[in-house]
Design an enzyme around this catalytic site. Structure first.
Site, short mmCIF file in Angstrom:
data_model
loop_
_atom_site.label_atom_id
_atom_site.label_comp_id
_atom_site.label_asym_id
_atom_site.label_seq_id
_atom_site.Cartn_x
_atom_site.Cartn_y
_atom_site.Cartn_z
N SER A 12 -2.90 32.52 -17.41
CA SER A 12 -2.10 33.24 -16.42
C SER A 12 -2.69 34.58 -16.02
O SER A 12 -2.23 35.21 -15.07
CB SER A 12 -0.68 33.49 -16.97
OG SER A 12 -0.70 34.51 -17.95
N LYS A 13 -3.72 35.05 -16.74
CA LYS A 13 -4.19 36.42 -16.57
C LYS A 13 -4.99 36.61 -15.27
O LYS A 13 -5.53 35.66 -14.70
CB LYS A 13 -5.04 36.84 -17.77
CG LYS A 13 -4.28 36.82 -19.09
CD LYS A 13 -3.04 37.70 -19.06
CE LYS A 13 -2.38 37.86 -20.42
NZ LYS A 13 -1.76 36.63 -20.92
N ASN A 14 -5.06 37.87 -14.83
CA ASN A 14 -5.74 38.20 -13.57
C ASN A 14 -7.23 37.88 -13.60
O ASN A 14 -7.85 37.69 -12.55
CB ASN A 14 -5.56 39.68 -13.24
CG ASN A 14 -4.11 40.05 -12.96
OD1 ASN A 14 -3.19 39.41 -13.45
ND2 ASN A 14 -3.90 41.09 -12.17
N GLN A 16 -6.43 34.39 -21.02
CA GLN A 16 -5.54 33.22 -21.01
C GLN A 16 -5.25 32.81 -19.57
O GLN A 16 -5.45 33.58 -18.63
CB GLN A 16 -4.27 33.59 -21.79
CG GLN A 16 -3.20 32.53 -21.84
CD GLN A 16 -2.15 32.72 -20.76
OE1 GLN A 16 -2.06 33.77 -20.12
NE2 GLN A 16 -1.36 31.68 -20.52
#
Length: 408
Positions: free
Chosen positions: A199-201, A197
């Protein structure tokens, strides 16, 4: 107004942090990789899934895992793992209450019962010492969440799972690149679920993946995400009750490019987290979460501290967050309440036939999770952890500026 309060950015004073921390990070190589797929006209999967298969192999190798199965998001990847692990309607699954809703809602979706176990106040991860007290003859699995990118106490959890014959499905949605005793998170239990998603790293906007070393789990998950097909069957042969959970070639090629940066970014986040820990050691009322008792590499999807309002003139946490945001620190108060207090649990809006009437989440109380949600937890976002040491120092100055203004 006191001179110190006049300096606060929230009332018009200068910001402590002027820098903007963009996310996602990309360059022309990402653009060209996606453009090449667009120009090829072969966007789909599995009819032309070369890039999808390549990324799956790359990610599995990165995690030192035998298999990887991509899918549309991290919620579905958890669901695939639970179904493939053999859970049946009415089975119980142990989950923490301090996590995103999907960790528990996917359990409901497969007609199973989430059983909430409180977090360790030092780490905000599932507390192994509380697990055995809730195990019953219906317990079938544990979902340890490596919250914020910090490894759970996997040795203790695996020991319990072995003694009670339970499956362990790691929720590694925050944990791309993080390690526990030299092993990548997600590769330690029966299966490990990740989210891509936005926002993920590691991100492609949306998407997910589940990794495993278990041949049978892989074969079932691979079938479930591809409408129940098997490699030995024909296109319109459907052997399992799966759906189309496939990602596209466009997502896969973007993820392959992003994966090339992940190790370097993880090292930066980890080092900045350690540096922030050292700086905040001298700030009364701000306590960084513990990294646990064993060797870990933290990927800091979130950098979390525990806030003590008694050291900030009784300033409520939400007001502290508002001031910190105004100072330019990318941050949040996190979850407003534990998962069991969500309406879906309080009102039993389950739409499932196998949840016993006796299940009553209005009686659940996890004091550590409540404390984290209501009073303590302050999150700094992962993109900020890619800054410089000077940036970390500016975050601390912002906190000290607020403390000086409200404590007089």
């Amino acid at each position: 107004m006191d001179i110190n309060k006049k300096r606060l950015a929230i009332v018009g004073g200068p910001k402590s942090v002027e820098k903007i921390f963009p996310w996602p990070i990309y360059d022309e190589t990402d653009v060209q990789a996606v453009a090449s797929v667009v120009r090829s006209g072969q966007w789909g999967n599995p009819d032309c899934a070369d890039e999808v298969a390549r990324f799956e192999q790359e990610f599995a190798a990165y995690c030192d895992s035998k298999y990887a199965v991509t899918c549309v998001n991290g919620s579905v990847s958890l669901r695939l793992a639970l179904i493939a692990a053999g859970l049946r309607p009415g089975d119980e699954v142990i989950v923490p209450p301090y996590t995103f809703i999907a960790t528990a809602s996917v359990v409901l979706e497969i007609n199973c019962v989430p059983v909430f176990v409180d977090i360790d106040p030092r780490t905000y991860n599932l507390d192994p010492e509380r697990i055995e007290a809730v195990i019953t003859e219906k317990t079938r699995a544990i979902i340890p969440v490596h919250f914020a990118g910090l490894a759970c106490d996997m040795a203790a959890i695996l020991d319990i799972a072995k003694r009670y014959n339970l499956r362990v499905i790691e929720d590694a949605a925050h944990a791309h690149g993080a390690e526990y005793k030299g092993r990548k998170l997600g590769s330690i239990g029966d299966a490990g679920s990740f989210s891509f998603q936005s926002s993920k790293n590691l991100t492609s906007g949306e998407g997910g993946i589940v990794i495993t070393n278990d041949d049978a789990l892989y074969e079932t998950m691979n079938s479930l995400r591809n409408v129940g097909r098997l490699p030995s069957g024909q296109w319109y042969d459907h052997f399992n009750p799966g759906c189309n959970y496939r990602i596209t070639q466009l997502q896969a090629v973007l993820l392959s490019e992003q994966l090339k940066r992940l190790d370097e970014q993880t090292i930066i986040r980890n080092e900045n987290g350690l540096y922030l820990d050292s700086l905040l050691a001298d700030v009364d009322g701000i306590t960084p979460l513990s990294r646990g008792a064993v060797a870990v590499r933290h990927c800091y999807h979130l950098y979390i501290v525990k806030y003590d309002k008694t050291k900030f003139g009784q300033l409520p946490k939400n007001e502290f967050i508002a001031m910190l945001l105004a100072e330019g620190v990318p941050c949040s108060a996190g979850y407003p309440h534990p998962l069991y207090k969500q309406p879906v649990f309080q009102q039993k809006n389950f739409m499932c036939y196998a949840i016993p009437e006796s299940v009553d989440y209005t009686q659940v109380y996890c004091p550590e999770a409540e404390q984290a949600c209501l009073h303590e937890a302050v999150w700094i976002f992962q993109q900020a952890m890619l800054g410089t040491r000077a940036d970390m120092e500016s975050f601390v100055r912002a906190i000290q500026k607020i403390q000086m203004a409200v404590s007089g």
